[in-house]
Design a protein around this motif. Structure first.
Motif, PDB file in Angstrom:
ATOM      1  N   ALA A  19      53.961  49.771 -71.458  1.00 33.16           N
ATOM      2  CA  ALA A  19      54.436  50.825 -70.560  1.00 33.16           C
ATOM      3  C   ALA A  19      55.592  51.602 -71.210  1.00 33.16           C
ATOM      4  CB  ALA A  19      54.883  50.221 -69.235  1.00 33.16           C
ATOM      5  N   ALA A  20      56.455  50.861 -71.918  1.00 32.84           N
ATOM      6  CA  ALA A  20      57.567  51.516 -72.614  1.00 32.84           C
ATOM      7  C   ALA A  20      57.017  52.458 -73.688  1.00 32.84           C
ATOM      8  CB  ALA A  20      58.490  50.469 -73.229  1.00 32.84           C
ATOM      9  N   ARG A  21      55.968  51.998 -74.355  1.00 33.81           N
ATOM     10  CA  ARG A  21      55.321  52.819 -75.389  1.00 33.81           C
ATOM     11  C   ARG A  21      54.687  54.063 -74.757  1.00 33.81           C
ATOM     12  NH1 ARG A  21      51.606  52.148 -79.892  1.00 33.81           N
ATOM     13  NH2 ARG A  21      51.518  54.283 -80.672  1.00 33.81           N
ATOM     14  N   LEU A  22      54.077  53.878 -73.586  1.00 34.69           N
ATOM     15  CA  LEU A  22      53.480  55.005 -72.858  1.00 34.69           C
ATOM     16  C   LEU A  22      54.539  56.077 -72.577  1.00 34.69           C
ATOM     17  CD1 LEU A  22      51.061  56.122 -70.886  1.00 34.69           C
ATOM     18  CD2 LEU A  22      52.443  55.065 -69.113  1.00 34.69           C
ATOM     19  N   LEU A  23      55.694  55.630 -72.063  1.00 30.75           N
ATOM     20  CA  LEU A  23      56.763  56.581 -71.764  1.00 30.75           C
ATOM     21  C   LEU A  23      57.238  57.276 -73.039  1.00 30.75           C
ATOM     22  CD1 LEU A  23      59.050  54.691 -69.174  1.00 30.75           C
ATOM     23  CD2 LEU A  23      57.303  56.413 -68.726  1.00 30.75           C
ATOM     24  N   ALA A  24      57.370  56.510 -74.115  1.00 33.92           N
ATOM     25  CA  ALA A  24      57.855  57.089 -75.374  1.00 33.92           C
ATOM     26  C   ALA A  24      56.869  58.130 -75.904  1.00 33.92           C
ATOM     27  CB  ALA A  24      58.072  55.978 -76.398  1.00 33.92           C
ATOM     28  N   ASP A  25      55.569  57.821 -75.833  1.00 32.78           N
ATOM     29  CA  ASP A  25      54.570  58.773 -76.320  1.00 32.78           C
ATOM     30  C   ASP A  25      54.559  60.054 -75.484  1.00 32.78           C
ATOM     31  OD1 ASP A  25      53.839  57.143 -78.384  1.00 32.78           O
ATOM     32  OD2 ASP A  25      52.019  56.346 -77.430  1.00 32.78           O
ATOM     33  N   HIS A  26      54.686  59.880 -74.178  1.00 36.18           N
ATOM     34  CA  HIS A  26      54.732  61.066 -73.305  1.00 36.18           C
ATOM     35  C   HIS A  26      56.014  61.858 -73.536  1.00 36.18           C
ATOM     36  CE1 HIS A  26      51.292  61.209 -70.427  1.00 36.18           C
ATOM     37  NE2 HIS A  26      51.082  60.024 -70.965  1.00 36.18           N
ATOM     38  N   CYS A  27      57.089  61.138 -73.837  1.00 41.32           N
ATOM     39  CA  CYS A  27      58.354  61.802 -74.149  1.00 41.32           C
ATOM     40  C   CYS A  27      58.205  62.642 -75.421  1.00 41.32           C
ATOM     41  CB  CYS A  27      59.451  60.747 -74.318  1.00 41.32           C
ATOM     42  SG  CYS A  27      61.083  61.432 -74.614  1.00 41.32           S
ATOM     43  N   ASP A  28      57.521  62.076 -76.429  1.00 44.05           N
ATOM     44  CA  ASP A  28      57.254  62.816 -77.672  1.00 44.05           C
ATOM     45  C   ASP A  28      56.453  64.081 -77.380  1.00 44.05           C
ATOM     46  OD1 ASP A  28      58.585  61.029 -79.278  1.00 44.05           O
ATOM     47  OD2 ASP A  28      56.780  59.885 -79.811  1.00 44.05           O
ATOM     48  N   LEU A  29      55.432  63.923 -76.534  1.00 38.31           N
ATOM     49  CA  LEU A  29      54.580  65.067 -76.199  1.00 38.31           C
ATOM     50  C   LEU A  29      55.399  66.157 -75.513  1.00 38.31           C
ATOM     51  CD1 LEU A  29      51.648  66.227 -75.971  1.00 38.31           C
ATOM     52  CD2 LEU A  29      51.530  65.131 -73.725  1.00 38.31           C
ATOM     53  N   TYR A  30      56.219  65.725 -74.567  1.00 35.29           N
ATOM     54  CA  TYR A  30      57.071  66.653 -73.817  1.00 35.29           C
ATOM     55  C   TYR A  30      58.000  67.410 -74.764  1.00 35.29           C
ATOM     56  CZ  TYR A  30      60.451  68.094 -70.191  1.00 35.29           C
ATOM     57  OH  TYR A  30      61.267  68.804 -69.351  1.00 35.29           O
ATOM     58  N   ASN A  31      58.646  66.663 -75.662  1.00 33.32           N
ATOM     59  CA  ASN A  31      59.595  67.287 -76.584  1.00 33.32           C
ATOM     60  C   ASN A  31      58.908  68.209 -77.580  1.00 33.32           C
ATOM     61  OD1 ASN A  31      61.874  66.196 -75.410  1.00 33.32           O
ATOM     62  ND2 ASN A  31      61.882  64.374 -76.711  1.00 33.32           N
ATOM     63  N   ALA A  32      57.709  67.810 -78.034  1.00 32.64           N
ATOM     64  CA  ALA A  32      56.967  68.658 -78.971  1.00 32.64           C
ATOM     65  C   ALA A  32      56.565  69.964 -78.289  1.00 32.64           C
ATOM     66  CB  ALA A  32      55.726  67.918 -79.475  1.00 32.64           C
ATOM     67  N   ALA A  33      56.133  69.859 -77.041  1.00 33.82           N
ATOM     68  CA  ALA A  33      55.719  71.056 -76.309  1.00 33.82           C
ATOM     69  C   ALA A  33      56.923  71.969 -76.050  1.00 33.82           C
ATOM     70  CB  ALA A  33      55.055  70.656 -74.989  1.00 33.82           C
ATOM     71  N   LEU A  34      58.067  71.351 -75.785  1.00 35.55           N
ATOM     72  CA  LEU A  34      59.293  72.128 -75.594  1.00 35.55           C
ATOM     73  C   LEU A  34      59.684  72.830 -76.896  1.00 35.55           C
ATOM     74  CD1 LEU A  34      61.847  73.066 -74.166  1.00 35.55           C
ATOM     75  CD2 LEU A  34      62.801  70.779 -74.443  1.00 35.55           C
ATOM     76  N   ALA A  35      59.562  72.095 -78.018  1.00 33.26           N
ATOM     77  CA  ALA A  35      59.899  72.669 -79.324  1.00 33.26           C
ATOM     78  C   ALA A  35      59.009  73.876 -79.610  1.00 33.26           C
ATOM     79  CB  ALA A  35      59.737  71.618 -80.420  1.00 33.26           C
ATOM     80  N   GLU A  36      57.727  73.757 -79.279  1.00 30.47           N
ATOM     81  CA  GLU A  36      56.810  74.867 -79.532  1.00 30.47           C
ATOM     82  C   GLU A  36      57.230  76.106 -78.741  1.00 30.47           C
ATOM     83  OE1 GLU A  36      52.915  74.729 -77.909  1.00 30.47           O
ATOM     84  OE2 GLU A  36      52.076  76.076 -79.410  1.00 30.47           O
TER      85      GLU A  36
END
Ligand SMILES: [Zn+2]
Length: 392
Positions: A19-36
């Motif tokens: 579950a912690a990994r799930l949150l981290a992966d979604h956090c990465d996705l969120y940050n990447a989308a924000l960066a774009e």
């Protein structure tokens, strides 16, 4: 009609790691989308939409089968939507601030610890199995597994979404359902309701619900723990222990208070066709600006202030619970603006004096019970007549 249930989840060690990994992966996705979005605007003055970003998900997943590729596609879309909502709110604030000197904060990258929830669409990477015959309920999430859930009350309606959420060291599942209202039979009773400090509530036809006793007991324990933790050496193990005990005490009060609110609201909705009360949902939020209940500012640290803050935190919640229950039972709730309901006489409208907290004195009608007078004013303001019991 939407209904949300927040339930405690008990993942195993391994599920918790996933579950912690799930949150981290979604956090990465969120940050990447924000960066774009940031880069596109900075370099080319181009706005990137949710649609643009969602269309890239397929390629992102294919390029990262051991990471992003393992997760639910629709849950990832929800995370992109969340970013989109953050942006929409930012743009709205920015437009509002145009021409003023106020600066509006651009959406920020999220740290792993702060990214604390993922929303799943039920039936698509997530499933809900309700508690049956004394067994645990379970929520299953793609890439996490089937997690044990404590279900303390029945989950009604069709399950639409499931949120997996982390709060400090605890895990929760928020189940959102869609529910058909089931109208209750008419009762012929319509009342104004006054929420107060000395009593929890007073109805315009003279019924009183006292404050539950657990509040007093909890207050004593909280004051004691606050005093001891303030005296403990900063950074010491003792201080940490006391802080944890304090947080636990608050959690307990919150849970007891929520149960009490549900029961009380249930009682009113069962017995009344129409209910009127002051809309204290906003008021509760503004008072908390001076210091939240958990981290009191100097102004709310005093014992009297604490008592009040324990109650205050409840009014908004009680109102929301009552409104939701009334809606699902086909009852009407009228929310009136809170103003002077307790110090104008309900019978003649004259401004009263208030020599004591529990009494107002009308120049014409004499001593009146302050809460009852308030409840009758609320009933009148909501157009329910005086809200008194019909003459037998
Ligand atoms: Zn009067």
């Amino acid at each position: 009609m939407k209904r949300a249930y927040k339930l405690r989840a008990y993942p195993t060690r391994r599920q918790e790691a996933r579950a912690a990994r799930l949150l981290a992966d979604h956090c990465d996705l969120y940050n990447a989308a924000l960066a774009e979005r940031r880069e596109a605007w900075r370099m080319r003055r181009v706005s990137v939409s949710y649609g643009d970003q969602s269309a890239q998900l397929k390629a992102i997943r294919a390029a990262d089968p051991g990471g992003q590729g393992r997760h639910s596609f629709t849950a990832q879309q929800q995370t992109l939507r969340r970013l989109n909502a953050t942006f929409a709110a930012y743009l709205k604030r920015a437009r509002g601030a145009k021409g003023k000197s106020r600066r509006v904060g651009y959406p920020r990258f999220k740290a792993y610890q702060r990214f604390d929830q993922v929303l799943f669409v039920a039936g698509d990477g997530a499933r809900w199995d309700p508690a049956e015959a004394g067994r645990w309920a379970h929520a299953s999430f793609q890439a996490v597994g089937r997690v044990k859930v404590g279900q303390h009350r029945p989950v009604l309606g069709r399950v639409k979404t499931l949120q997996l959420k982390r709060e400090s060291r605890r895990w929760y599942v928020i189940v959102v359902t869609d529910i058909e209202p089931v109208p209750l039979p008419a009762t012929g009773r319509s009342v104004g309701v006054d929420l107060g400090v000395a009593r929890f509530l007073t109805t315009s036809d003279g019924k009183v619900v006292a404050n539950p006793r657990f509040l007093d007991a909890a207050q004593e324990r909280i004051v004691d723990l606050q005093r001891r933790s303030a005296r403990a050496r900063p950074g010491s193990g003792n201080r940490r222990r006391l802080r944890r005990a304090l947080a636990k005490e608050w959690r307990k009060v919150r849970n007891q208070r929520r149960d009490f609110h549900h029961k009380t609201a249930h009682g009113l909705v069962d017995t009344c066709d129409m209910l009127a009360l002051e809309d204290l949902r906003v008021a509760a939020m503004t008072t908390s600006a001076a210091g939240t209940v958990e981290a009191p500012g100097r102004s709310v640290a005093a014992k009297a202030g604490l008592n009040r803050s324990i109650l205050d935190a409840g009014w908004g919640q009680f109102t929301s619970i009552l409104v939701a229950k009334a809606e699902s039972a086909g009852r009407r709730v009228v929310l009136v603006r809170p103003a002077f309901t307790s110090i104008d006489c309900h019978a003649c409208g004259a401004r009263c004096t208030r020599p004591r907290q529990d009494t107002v004195v009308c120049p014409v009608h004499g001593d009146l019970d302050a809460d009852l007078n308030g409840a009758r004013n609320i009933a009148t303001r909501a157009g329910l007549g005086s809200g008194q019991a019909p003459a037998a």
